[in-house]
Design a protein around this motif. Structure first.
Motif, PDB file in Angstrom:
ATOM      1  N   LYS A   1      36.238   2.608  37.111  1.00 37.82           N
ATOM      2  CA  LYS A   1      36.169   1.391  36.188  1.00 37.82           C
ATOM      3  C   LYS A   1      35.228   0.613  35.285  1.00 37.82           C
ATOM      4  O   LYS A   1      35.240   1.076  34.007  1.00 37.82           O
TER       5      LYS A   1
ATOM      6  N   SER B   1      36.772   0.996  46.672  1.00 36.14           N
ATOM      7  CA  SER B   1      36.364   0.278  47.779  1.00 36.14           C
ATOM      8  C   SER B   1      34.845   0.537  48.377  1.00 36.14           C
ATOM      9  O   SER B   1      34.417   1.611  47.753  1.00 36.14           O
TER      10      SER B   1
ATOM     11  N   ASN C   1      51.982   4.605  39.761  1.00 37.98           N
ATOM     12  CA  ASN C   1      50.333   4.701  39.964  1.00 37.98           C
ATOM     13  C   ASN C   1      49.615   3.915  38.660  1.00 37.98           C
ATOM     14  O   ASN C   1      49.573   4.478  37.589  1.00 37.98           O
ATOM     15  N   ARG C   2      49.165   2.586  39.015  1.00 40.27           N
ATOM     16  CA  ARG C   2      48.312   2.004  38.220  1.00 40.27           C
ATOM     17  C   ARG C   2      47.239   2.689  37.414  1.00 40.27           C
ATOM     18  O   ARG C   2      47.044   2.701  36.341  1.00 40.27           O
ATOM     19  N   SER C   3      46.600   3.553  38.105  1.00 35.28           N
ATOM     20  CA  SER C   3      45.510   4.345  37.666  1.00 35.28           C
ATOM     21  C   SER C   3      46.114   5.282  36.699  1.00 35.28           C
ATOM     22  O   SER C   3      45.419   5.480  35.706  1.00 35.28           O
TER      23      SER C   3
ATOM     24  N   PRO D   1      42.362   0.585  39.146  1.00 34.20           N
ATOM     25  CA  PRO D   1      41.953   0.076  40.516  1.00 34.20           C
ATOM     26  C   PRO D   1      40.660   0.332  40.524  1.00 34.20           C
ATOM     27  O   PRO D   1      39.932   1.246  40.147  1.00 34.20           O
TER      28      PRO D   1
END
Length: 497
Positions: free
Chosen positions: A342, A470, A274-276, A467
């Motif tokens: 972010k 959206s 999980n990049r976050s 990330p």
């Protein structure tokens, strides 16, 4: 996913009950953070009262720090496996009982043992507070506000500890910095058992990865021991080197065990896909290092250079603390729901970077208003943005069953980052004067602040790896922010699944 979940109902007193859940989590976290810093200003009275030797006095702090850091991952996982309310109450009980013994301590050994048990209770309690918030607040607006409040408490607690410690020690006795936890702890246990919903994954195997738990606990304790010993004995001492080598080897063994051999891993390494989560823990490490470093250097400047007493030093931390609270509790949650985590994370790191560059021009013949007030407010604002956002990012898209795990990771990265950088800063400042005393030169402080800029720089890079959100997710967050107050979100993730 199957889980037990006494979720707070969405009707009736849901709002007030969720408010009490938030209160319980924030007070619990505040107790843990406060106790890590409040003792600093009381070391001299403790030494005089219990006849501590100069060589063992530091262990009043280290006994807590080392045990706390070592057990964080295990403490976080226990909440997932055995029930978050149950583990929350258990951590509080351990912490409260140890506080009572510490306040009544009759010898150096009795105080050190009590401090170690306090660290164990804190390691169980701290991840549980964040886990309960994660599973109790589910709409984006409510979760952002809850995490912002919790983060403000966690970030400001260290600075407030100096003020509280100075007031209590000056007006009452050093014993009351521990005894005050007892009535608060008892009341908080009652509140937790009354309002916090119980939840756990019923399908999870309750068996603990004993080998992994022992390896990572001993490894983290050894690493932190090596770091804190380096402050007095130096990085080239046998104790420092052996502790760090043993710690690194144990952590490496733990990672191999989790990846290859453990049937029920304490920390499934897949969580780092999980990049976050991964990026947030890097930011958390750097944020804690920068904050602990600034508090340390501020204390040296104010007490040893500007001649402030403990109470005046504590009061001087108020602008920084208020800036953290305003941004973490007020501004950051609204920006997160409008822009996503972010931009807020990167902005906070950038503000911290500018503040540290400003501080690198500090002079020892100036004063608090001239040299520290402006950058401390700017730094506090940056830290508030980051601390609120990193919690949100670090728990993003995490399965309900791993809430305790990610909470333990976030607390561990914060603790190790602060301990590591504190020892480096001590060496930098002392290297320019021979001691951390009134003789420390401006060059030492300037260089320490300048070196510290590497942390927000790394934080900016890691923040960019979080990330993005959206447009549809942002629209949903905005709608939830406008239509619901934080306490309106009462369903747990288990109920949704």
């Amino acid at each position: 996913m199957t889980a037990t979940d006494d979720s707070i109902p969405t009707t009736g007193g849901a709002r007030s009950r969720l408010g009490l859940v938030l209160l319980a989590c924030c007070v619990g976290q505040f107790m843990v953070v406060l106790d890590a810093s409040i003792v600093n200003v009381a070391l001299r009275p403790i030494q005089d009262s219990l006849d501590f030797s100069a060589s063992t006095l530091q262990w009043v702090i280290n006994a807590y720090t080392i045990v706390f850091a070592g057990f964080l991952l295990l403490g976080g996982r226990l909440a997932d496996l055995f029930g978050r309310r149950r583990v929350f109450a258990l951590g509080l009980a351990l912490f409260t009982l140890a506080s009572l013994v510490a306040g009544l301590a009759w010898s150096p050994s009795s105080l050190l043992i009590a401090r170690g048990i306090q660290g164990l209770g804190g390691a169980v309690l701290a991840p549980a507070t964040l886990t309960v918030l994660f599973t109790s607040f589910t709409d984006p607006g409510g979760k952002a506000r809850a995490f912002g409040t919790w983060s403000a408490v966690a970030a400001a607690g260290g600075a407030i500890g100096a003020l509280v410690g100075g007031v209590v020690t000056e007006w009452l006795s050093w014993r009351w910095i521990f005894l005050v936890n007892v009535p608060i702890g008892v009341a908080l246990i009652t509140l937790v058992l009354s309002v916090v919903p119980e939840s756990r994954d019923e399908r999870a195997d309750r068996r603990i990865d004993v080998i992994g738990a022992m390896a990572v606990t001993a490894g983290l304790m050894a690493v932190v021991l090596g770091i804190v010993e380096s402050q007095d004995k130096g990085w080239d001492s046998a104790v420092t080197i052996v502790s760090l080598v043993v710690g690194v080897l144990l952590v490496a063994f733990f990672l191999v065990n989790e990846a290859k051999f453990a049937r029920q891993p304490l920390v499934p390494l897949s969580i780092f896909r999980n990049r976050s989560v991964s990026a947030a823990n890097v930011v958390n490490f750097t944020t804690s290092a920068a904050l602990v470093g600034v508090l340390f250097l501020f204390t040296l400047l104010m007490q040893f250079v500007y001649g402030f007493d403990a109470l005046k030093t504590g009061l001087a931390y108020l602008p920084l603390s208020l800036a953290i609270v305003v941004t973490a509790r007020g501004l950051a949650p609204q920006l997160i729901t409008r822009l996503g985590p972010k931009p807020v994370l990167v902005t906070g790191s950038a503000l911290s970077l500018v503040a540290l560059i400003w501080l690198s021009f500090v002079s020892t013949d100036g004063g608090f208003v001239h040299d520290l007030l402006g950058p401390s407010i700017l730094f506090g604002a940056g830290q508030g943005f980051v601390s609120a956002t990193v919690t949100m990012a670090g728990t993003a898209n995490v399965p309900y069953t791993q809430a305790g795990l990610v909470s333990g990771l976030l607390n561990a990265s914060r603790q190790v980052g602060g301990a590591l950088w504190l020892s480096v800063l001590a060496a930098v400042v002392a290297g320019h004067a021979g001691s951390l005393s009134a003789g420390a030169s401006a060059d030492g402080y300037q260089q320490a602040f300048l070196i510290a800029t590497v942390f927000p720089l790394v934080g900016i890079i890691a923040g960019l790896a979080v990330p993005g959100v959206s447009p549809a997710e942002l629209a949903a967050a905005k709608q939830s922010w406008g239509a619901k107050k934080p306490a309106d979100s009462a369903q747990g993730e288990a109920a949704k699944s």
